[in-house]
Design a protein around this motif. Structure first.
Motif, PDB file in Angstrom:
ATOM      1  N   SER A  95       7.137  -9.653  10.771  1.00  0.00           N
ATOM      2  CA  SER A  95       5.721  -9.309  10.782  1.00  0.00           C
ATOM      3  C   SER A  95       5.540  -7.946  10.127  1.00  0.00           C
ATOM      4  O   SER A  95       6.453  -7.105  10.137  1.00  0.00           O
ATOM      5  N   ARG A  96       4.352  -7.721   9.575  1.00  0.00           N
ATOM      6  CA  ARG A  96       4.124  -6.436   8.927  1.00  0.00           C
ATOM      7  C   ARG A  96       4.135  -5.305   9.953  1.00  0.00           C
ATOM      8  O   ARG A  96       4.573  -4.195   9.672  1.00  0.00           O
ATOM      9  N   GLY A 131       0.753   3.075   2.332  1.00  0.00           N
ATOM     10  CA  GLY A 131      -0.301   2.998   1.320  1.00  0.00           C
ATOM     11  C   GLY A 131       0.130   3.672   0.028  1.00  0.00           C
ATOM     12  O   GLY A 131       0.112   3.062  -1.031  1.00  0.00           O
ATOM     13  N   SER A 132       0.571   4.932   0.111  1.00  0.00           N
ATOM     14  CA  SER A 132       0.934   5.649  -1.106  1.00  0.00           C
ATOM     15  C   SER A 132       2.423   5.531  -1.424  1.00  0.00           C
ATOM     16  O   SER A 132       2.894   6.140  -2.378  1.00  0.00           O
ATOM     17  N   MET A 179       8.145  -5.952   2.040  1.00  0.00           N
ATOM     18  CA  MET A 179       9.329  -5.993   2.908  1.00  0.00           C
ATOM     19  C   MET A 179       9.173  -7.068   3.986  1.00  0.00           C
ATOM     20  O   MET A 179      10.108  -7.816   4.278  1.00  0.00           O
ATOM     21  N   ALA A 180       7.959  -7.158   4.571  1.00  0.00           N
ATOM     22  CA  ALA A 180       7.706  -8.156   5.608  1.00  0.00           C
ATOM     23  C   ALA A 180       7.900  -9.565   5.041  1.00  0.00           C
ATOM     24  O   ALA A 180       8.516 -10.431   5.669  1.00  0.00           O
ATOM     25  N   TYR A 181       7.435  -9.755   3.832  1.00  0.00           N
ATOM     26  CA  TYR A 181       7.550 -11.075   3.207  1.00  0.00           C
ATOM     27  C   TYR A 181       9.020 -11.402   2.931  1.00  0.00           C
ATOM     28  O   TYR A 181       9.520 -12.479   3.248  1.00  0.00           O
ATOM     29  N   PRO A 219      10.167  -0.676  -0.843  1.00  0.00           N
ATOM     30  CA  PRO A 219       9.125  -1.690  -1.037  1.00  0.00           C
ATOM     31  C   PRO A 219       7.977  -1.431  -0.060  1.00  0.00           C
ATOM     32  O   PRO A 219       8.186  -0.841   0.996  1.00  0.00           O
ATOM     33  N   SER A 220       6.783  -1.873  -0.396  1.00  0.00           N
ATOM     34  CA  SER A 220       5.664  -1.726   0.535  1.00  0.00           C
ATOM     35  C   SER A 220       5.954  -2.535   1.799  1.00  0.00           C
ATOM     36  O   SER A 220       6.786  -3.442   1.791  1.00  0.00           O
TER      37      SER A 220
END
Lengths: 497, 497
Positions: free
Chosen positions: A47-48, A69-70, A40-42, A35-36
């Motif tokens: 925290s991101r 990003g990619s 994942m942070a959510y 996951p981005s």
């Protein structure tokens, strides 16, 4: 994604480990897109920054490829095992030891266990640890390490440490011993474990205080002992209630009864020694925190009065320094010395040398004494603070037991049955406050609510926040008038929800 | 004065400890005048400087008063005990464990034990240790210590170390596992001890190689196992001679049979796994030094072929780093994981954290791999050197067994009966050379002389001195013509003296 963090060290490393664990067990396979970092942070409520750091760490170690990003893709080293790991299959218990272990096991019952996600925890058995101590310990290690013999350690322990311990317990606890009577072990748990093996066969009777230290109880049960609880009052274990014929082993905490805090009276000490002598039994004196006496002279050890070599005196550095150290000792009575040495040989060939050498230096240099004085002063401050905060915020809801040493207090909640106490603990936990019931310390838990309230692992300012929070939780369960046996409001609310 | 030095650290501290021990046990009482430093030096065969330093140390610690020249007097803190220590009385064994411990105990049988006063010792099981490693370890400790959680350690071991171990054994030994299968323990001895407790009841059958690692045998005997020795040949344990019905546990050293050095063949590996599967038995794979493969690719672990979760793979850092560390691991089969965890819980609550953290850092940083490569190269050099020295100096007196890894060779002395081998060891010891018989590694020792000759703890120059000395000792026992069963010259000489 269902990930469990292990609460050990920095968050980003916890997350990285959890992801690696998922790769290792095949839940995340090679080529999977993670996951981005935002998702994942959510998902995990992190925290991101933490997630990005974890991903960077995994990338540096070669566990994922791609860039932020990619998308990041798993390149796990575990993805192509030679064979699939065998399934986790139920195996019947293979020995009597395992059968009992499965019956009695309480792996979570480590003293000072703090459930994840809590803001405050009245942990007990957790020492006052500060960064100054850690730094000092690092220095002691660095000083000792170059001089440590790399070979197998002495089974009995480093001579320098045995000497330092014998002098220390002689001076501070009145224990009568020479360095040759000292066996260095991996903490109180190993002391109990060796003693159980040397003294007990399956079915042998062991008397212990009721209430008592639950880890010792479980350990004795796993070793096959038949346990008899002897009630405790303000003068410690009621020695006159010990069974006849005499039990093989009696476990006591005479200097500071765990967990109630009472002190075994002189008369009872003499009676207990006489009981052991007449019955050819043994006494395990667990002096787990006898050094922390806040407001008067320390109570001397029971061992001092033992003229017949019936007492096994057990001490530990888990409370006075820190539990991760795993160092303790048995002062062995002459008749059991050889057997205990063989048990230690058979268990692990001896305790690691490095920590022993560092500790010997710390004691001999006087640093340990200074540390003890500091900690004792801090503990006294925190104990007094917690007592007065509890009185101020909880008023007459609590009965706090007298105790002049140690790292915790026992508080009974007036007129609160045990089941309601469980609900109280649950409600507090939802508010991120960990409470600890006294019930696991009983063979026959009483039908009232008692809590072991540790004050050693909280700073004064944390105590000032945590006690009012505790009082708020307590207020959710209003005190009932005498004779009112109806269920309190909270039960009704939750049963309707 | 009868003083025994403990061979631990500087001589003057050994002497000071021995004197304190004499004070503690009442052999030196308060006010006693100590012998002059000159007398003491003469009595104990020490330099006078050493004795003066010991006296100064005792003076500084307050154990003696007076000055050099005018006499030193004991002022021991132990001189006025509250009560005399109880006499060392014979106590009957209190448990079946203790009864067996007294029967089988061989406390001196620590691998690499070096008798005091030797100039050279063909110690085995002692790693190549140098000051660079000690210094590096000190740095690793200092780096790790500030980040170590002071609380009770994880029972299973530090997550970071379990991960490092699982990757390392996967890569170097072909072991199939995840970090969750790793249990960190206090060395091989604790691994055996936990496994014995989890798997064995008194009287259960255990098969082990003949010859084998004697500490494991003793440990199993103390735990009440009935042992069956299975002969070993050039392809390892003769698996087809395992008893029917199947034993509960089979202990093997498949990568490098201890002590003979043979490797378990692929066919026998498969047969052993099948034997365990059909009989619902277990296999303890002791991979004590499989990483030290000198001249070819390492043999992979037996565990790699285990599709049924019957193998408990045991590894240790005692040989690859140093034994004082007391760190090892079990790769647990899924069916026994929970039982092993409870056994570890009950034994000591977990292994000390500090060393675990340092080791995790050392492995992860690549330092451990570098160290292994260096040590393996050194071991290969020393092995080749010792082999050629033995061939050069002892010629055809010896049969040296093939072995391509490890830290020792096994040498059989042609036509020398076991009793004469004992005389050889005795004669060598009188010349300050320690030799190690293979006999303790057998349940049924053969009637010929075999020696385990360690080369890891001696530098090349020491080997160049020690092997010729060994050859001289051997020459005291001339080879007899075939069929000559008369006693050799040395026996006749000693029996007449």
């Amino acid at each position: 994604m269902d990930l469990v963090l292990d609460e050990d060290g920095p968050l980003y490393l916890q997350l990285a480990r959890a992801l690696k664990e998922a790769m290792a067990t095949g839940r995340l396979t090679n080529g999977t897109r993670l996951p981005s970092s935002r998702e994942m942070a959510y998902d995990l409520n992190l925290s991101r920054t933490t997630v990005v750091a974890a991903y960077e760490h995994l990338r540096a170690e070669g566990f994922i490829t791609g860039r932020v990003g990619s998308g990041s893709y798993v390149t796990s080293p575990w993805s192509a095992p030679v064979r699939p790991p065998p399934a986790r299959r139920a195996v019947v218990a293979q020995s009597a030891f395992s059968r009992r272990a499965r019956e009695f096991s309480t792996l979570g019952n480590i003293p000072g266990h703090r459930p994840p996600g809590m803001r405050y925890a009245f942990q007990y058995g957790m020492p006052v640890v500060n960064t100054a101590l850690t730094a000092q310990w690092t220095r002691e290690l660095a000083r000792a390490a170059p001089y440590v013999q790399p070979n197998y350690p002495r089974i009995q322990g480093l001579p320098a440490l045995r000497e330092a311990v014998s002098r220390h317990v002689g001076r501070t606890r009145g224990v009568v011993c020479t360095p040759d009577d000292v066996l260095i072990v991996g903490g109180t748990q190993q002391a109990f474990s060796l003693i159980a093996r040397v003294l007990l066969d399956e079915g042998d009777q062991v008397a212990l205080e009721e209430p008592h230290y639950f880890s010792a109880r479980t350990l004795l049960q796993i070793h096959g002992a038949r346990l008899i609880g002897i009630p405790v009052d303000a003068e410690g274990m009621q020695v006159d209630r010990l069974p006849d014929p005499a039990v093989k082993l009696t476990c006591v905490t005479p200097s500071h009864q765990f967990p109630t805090g009472s002190v075994l009276s002189h008369e009872r000490r003499l009676a207990l020694l006489e009981y052991a002598r007449l019955g050819s039994g043994w006494i395990l004196e667990d002096d787990y925190d006898g050094e922390f006496r806040h407001d008067q002279q320390p109570v001397k050890a029971l061992q001092q009065l033992d003229r017949d070599g019936r007492v096994l005196y057990v001490g530990s550095f888990s409370k006075t320094l820190f539990p991760a150290l795993r160092l303790g000792y048995i002062i062995m009575p002459p008749g059991l010395k050889d057997d205990l040495l063989v048990a230690k040989w058979s268990d692990d060939f001896g305790t690691p040398s490095m920590d022993q050498a560092a500790l010997a230096g710390f004691i001999t240099s006087g640093g340990y004494d200074r540390h003890l004085r500091q900690v004792t002063r801090k503990l006294a401050e925190r104990r007094n603070l917690m007592r007065s905060l509890l009185e101020q915020h909880c008023g007459d809801r609590l009965e706090i037991m007298e105790s002049h040493s140690g790292m915790h207090l026992v508080a009974w909640v007036h007129d609160m049955p045990a089941a309601e106490g469980e609900a109280l603990i649950h409600a507090a936990r939802e508010r991120k406050l960990a409470l600890y019931s006294i019930a696991p310390c009983y063979l026959q838990p009483p039908d009232r609510t008692g809590l072991i309230m540790g004050f050693s692992a909280m700073s004064p300012s944390e105590l000032r926040d945590a006690v009012p929070l505790f009082a708020k939780c307590l207020a959710l369960f209003p005190r009932r008038a005498a004779g009112d046996r109806s269920r309190p409001a909270l039960y009704l609310a939750s049963s309707s929800g």
